[in-house]
Write a protein that holds these residues in place. Sequence first.
Motif, PDB file in Angstrom:
ATOM      1  N   ALA A   1     -13.898  -4.857   1.740  1.00  0.00           N
ATOM      2  CA  ALA A   1     -13.680  -4.734   0.563  1.00  0.00           C
ATOM      3  C   ALA A   1     -12.201  -5.694   0.372  1.00  0.00           C
ATOM      4  O   ALA A   1     -12.067  -6.312  -0.687  1.00  0.00           O
ATOM      5  N   LEU A   2     -11.413  -5.413   1.346  1.00  0.00           N
ATOM      6  CA  LEU A   2      -9.940  -5.989   1.289  1.00  0.00           C
ATOM      7  C   LEU A   2     -10.035  -7.533   1.407  1.00  0.00           C
ATOM      8  O   LEU A   2      -9.458  -8.265   0.553  1.00  0.00           O
ATOM      9  N   GLY A   3     -10.995  -7.907   2.048  1.00  0.00           N
ATOM     10  CA  GLY A   3     -11.004  -9.417   2.322  1.00  0.00           C
ATOM     11  C   GLY A   3     -11.699  -9.922   0.902  1.00  0.00           C
ATOM     12  O   GLY A   3     -11.308 -10.835   0.475  1.00  0.00           O
ATOM     13  N   ALA A   4     -12.768  -9.217   0.223  1.00  0.00           N
ATOM     14  CA  ALA A   4     -12.944  -9.627  -1.079  1.00  0.00           C
ATOM     15  C   ALA A   4     -12.181  -9.422  -2.373  1.00  0.00           C
ATOM     16  O   ALA A   4     -12.122 -10.454  -3.019  1.00  0.00           O
ATOM     17  N   LEU A   5     -11.543  -8.317  -2.205  1.00  0.00           N
ATOM     18  CA  LEU A   5     -10.638  -8.241  -3.357  1.00  0.00           C
ATOM     19  C   LEU A   5      -9.172  -8.159  -3.396  1.00  0.00           C
ATOM     20  O   LEU A   5      -8.361  -7.978  -4.045  1.00  0.00           O
ATOM     21  N   GLY A   6      -8.900  -8.210  -2.113  1.00  0.00           N
ATOM     22  CA  GLY A   6      -7.430  -8.064  -2.035  1.00  0.00           C
ATOM     23  C   GLY A   6      -6.499  -9.090  -2.589  1.00  0.00           C
ATOM     24  O   GLY A   6      -5.193  -8.731  -2.946  1.00  0.00           O
ATOM     25  N   ASN A   7      -7.127 -10.351  -3.184  1.00  0.00           N
ATOM     26  CA  ASN A   7      -6.230 -11.390  -3.768  1.00  0.00           C
ATOM     27  C   ASN A   7      -5.869 -10.677  -5.145  1.00  0.00           C
ATOM     28  O   ASN A   7      -4.907 -11.294  -5.942  1.00  0.00           O
ATOM     29  N   PHE A   8      -6.862  -9.905  -5.745  1.00  0.00           N
ATOM     30  CA  PHE A   8      -6.640  -9.485  -6.954  1.00  0.00           C
ATOM     31  C   PHE A   8      -5.613  -8.129  -7.085  1.00  0.00           C
ATOM     32  O   PHE A   8      -5.050  -7.988  -8.213  1.00  0.00           O
TER      33      PHE A   8
ATOM     34  N   LEU B   1      -1.105  -0.574   2.043  1.00  0.00           N
ATOM     35  CA  LEU B   1      -1.222   0.857   1.937  1.00  0.00           C
ATOM     36  C   LEU B   1      -2.859   1.357   2.100  1.00  0.00           C
ATOM     37  O   LEU B   1      -3.001   2.080   2.888  1.00  0.00           O
ATOM     38  N   VAL B   2      -3.696   0.411   1.851  1.00  0.00           N
ATOM     39  CA  VAL B   2      -4.954   0.710   2.017  1.00  0.00           C
ATOM     40  C   VAL B   2      -5.155   0.891   3.322  1.00  0.00           C
ATOM     41  O   VAL B   2      -5.909   1.784   4.151  1.00  0.00           O
ATOM     42  N   ALA B   3      -4.731  -0.011   4.412  1.00  0.00           N
ATOM     43  CA  ALA B   3      -4.666  -0.233   5.677  1.00  0.00           C
ATOM     44  C   ALA B   3      -4.463   0.906   6.403  1.00  0.00           C
ATOM     45  O   ALA B   3      -4.962   1.685   7.357  1.00  0.00           O
ATOM     46  N   ILE B   4      -3.124   1.432   5.864  1.00  0.00           N
ATOM     47  CA  ILE B   4      -2.557   2.579   6.392  1.00  0.00           C
ATOM     48  C   ILE B   4      -3.319   3.859   6.327  1.00  0.00           C
ATOM     49  O   ILE B   4      -3.653   4.588   7.188  1.00  0.00           O
TER      50      ILE B   4
ATOM     51  N   GLN C   1      -1.074 -12.947   4.613  1.00  0.00           N
ATOM     52  CA  GLN C   1      -2.485 -13.078   4.068  1.00  0.00           C
ATOM     53  C   GLN C   1      -3.632 -12.652   5.112  1.00  0.00           C
ATOM     54  O   GLN C   1      -3.248 -13.036   6.154  1.00  0.00           O
ATOM     55  N   HIS C   2      -4.359 -11.798   4.875  1.00  0.00           N
ATOM     56  CA  HIS C   2      -5.659 -11.555   5.640  1.00  0.00           C
ATOM     57  C   HIS C   2      -5.196 -10.803   6.934  1.00  0.00           C
ATOM     58  O   HIS C   2      -5.929 -10.583   7.849  1.00  0.00           O
ATOM     59  N   PHE C   3      -3.768 -10.554   6.929  1.00  0.00           N
ATOM     60  CA  PHE C   3      -3.228  -9.694   8.166  1.00  0.00           C
ATOM     61  C   PHE C   3      -3.920  -8.279   8.483  1.00  0.00           C
ATOM     62  O   PHE C   3      -4.639  -7.928   9.298  1.00  0.00           O
ATOM     63  N   HIS C   4      -4.065  -7.679   7.133  1.00  0.00           N
ATOM     64  CA  HIS C   4      -4.619  -6.448   7.288  1.00  0.00           C
ATOM     65  C   HIS C   4      -6.033  -6.260   7.090  1.00  0.00           C
ATOM     66  O   HIS C   4      -6.524  -5.333   8.052  1.00  0.00           O
ATOM     67  N   VAL C   5      -6.816  -7.474   6.865  1.00  0.00           N
ATOM     68  CA  VAL C   5      -7.999  -7.563   6.814  1.00  0.00           C
ATOM     69  C   VAL C   5      -8.530  -7.433   8.541  1.00  0.00           C
ATOM     70  O   VAL C   5      -9.126  -6.823   9.052  1.00  0.00           O
TER      71      VAL C   5
END
Lengths: 115, 589
Positions: B19-26, B34-37, B112-116
Amino acid sequence: MTVLPYLLAAWLFLVGLYDVVTSRHLVHLVICLIVMQSATYVLLLAIGYRSGKKAPIFTAGVPVKVGAVDPVVQALTLTDVVVSVTGVALLLALVVEIWKRAGTVDPDRLRRKES
Amino acid sequence: MSSTLVPLVVAVPLLAAAALGALGNFAPSRFDNLVAIAVAVAVTVFSVLLIFRSADQTIHYWFGGWKPRSGIAIGISFSVDPLVAGVAALIGVLATAALVVSWDYFGEQVPQHFHVLMLIFLGSMTGFALSSDLFNMFVFFELMSIAAFALTGYRIEQSSALQGAINFAVVNSIGAFMLLTGIALLYGRTGALNLAQIGQVLSRGRADGLVVVAFTLVVVGFLTKAGAVPFHFWLSDAYAVAPAPVCILFAGVMSDLGLHATGRTYWEGFSGVLGADAGSVRGVLVGLGVGTALLGGAMAFVQAGLKRMLAFVVISHVGIFLAAIGLLTARGLAGATVGIVADGLVKGALFCAVASLARRLGETDELSLHGRGTPIPITGAVLGVGAVGLAVVPPLAILSGDGWLRGLLVVASALTGGAVLRAAGRIFLGLGPKQDELLVEPQAGAEAELRRAPRAGALLWLPGIALLAAGLTLAFTPGLARRAVQHAELSVDRPALARETLHGVRTPLPKPSFERSPAAYAYAGAAGLLAVGFAALGLYRRRVPVLVAAPMHRLKLLHDGVVGEYVTWLTVGTAVIGVLFAVLIAKRP
């Protein structure tokens, strides 16, 4: 059943390993990794092969008792292919970047300075 | 239902990553952190719940409800007992700490992409820990490796980071091919991928050539990930260049997962067929473990760069726990598992301190930071106490074994603790000289972190304190070892485990029969004192005797970053282990 595919798998594994060890170019090295990985495909498929049996696709009209080669190893091989493509893509991307930074892709010339 | 929690610890991070990979940029900035934590906290909570839910009996979760039919495993399963759930909880806790540290560590430069990548890494590690199906383990092994390669080479502006990532990727890929070849051979022999069923089929036959080759390949595959000597060369290169928050996870748990898998594969898969040869297997594994522990300790002691030093600390401790697992007893396994969790927390805390040093002072080199640590005393305290923890925790986790073995492991853990203690003394108290010809200077730029931020926030050191407190508490909780031995006695009872997995016949938990002897505390105390001695020696010795300097120089030269040489060592190591097993097992009448 023949021993040939097993010999081929061993050959691919060893020849790939030898070239990884002696490689002087990182792109060549990555290709050699693919050769090594191909050994695992051959091995998996050889293990599941039954001579005279059909592909493991059962549609209407094909009696089950005809028998088929082992579908499990084919699924494993497919998974393995997917995994390896990801790894190879990532490795090649890293190689491109190291070429940009260090100006060389010869593992020997990337030796750590302090030693 | 308790079992629905089981797939969640893997599915939640993987789905969140997608989900983050798809939507993270927006999303607004910092949203992905926050989501990752939140996801890491959720994984931790689920895993801790699983420790308690599986306390009375092991949970077997069959995906899609494909339970075994008449003793044949058709589906894929996760098996969770408190030991496995404990490792999963360790993964969750360290991931939480790493993500919290990364908040202040990266500062404004939101990566970028780190949390994914971190979430994929988290999900694949828990999947690897819970899996009881060999091929499933291989897939999670690869998934976790690929996320780890990318995280190692995350700072693509540094060629040392790229080189570390390439060495890591090449050596680990070859390890993975060996693992897969071993799995394929086992499938060819047994027609099974489920570990319990592999064990059942193998135990009906003899330990012939195929069994020996397959066992060697599987063990080498896992030990490559763990970083046992001589498969460890990639590890010190990779951990020295990965961003410090990533190292919290690498050092804290990724390496130890290889050990966990080695233990699990031996007990569930091979302990039946190799039962009569346990002595040979024990000899090889304990020998490898002791060698790894001492070599890692010695190499840690001669590093000036803190990250590289801690990388060798990881190698040394992998050796210690490999020796414990290699004893092939329930006590060895239980001690190693508790030790891996407690020690993982301590190593995680130390990397939190390194992250804080890197961010606040811009460097992690012991010599050039001489006396410069005074503005950040809390980080210094974490480093100092953590160093003592490094010396003390592993001996507490060795619950059995001969005196000589425990003595050697005490020396190894004291060397690792002494090295870090010496660095802490030099950086924070300004002790000792500013030059030391014994130490390997870190490669220029190899340890360069982000731009210096003298006023970076508390999130850098708070997780370190929490991890350190948790790790030391676990190590000193007396009841924990007793409970762990109780569960480990079930884990080493292969026939009972197979009956339970394949036929659903429960085995009651054995009565608690073990108390940690005072000897363990004596060994731990000795290690602590010895570590202080080593640190003083490192700071104040006048000159190095040539008998020490010459072999150390040779040893340093071996770790030269050339990937072809690393692969040669991997090949030679595999061949030696294979030949040893073959000779020892064939010799038996």
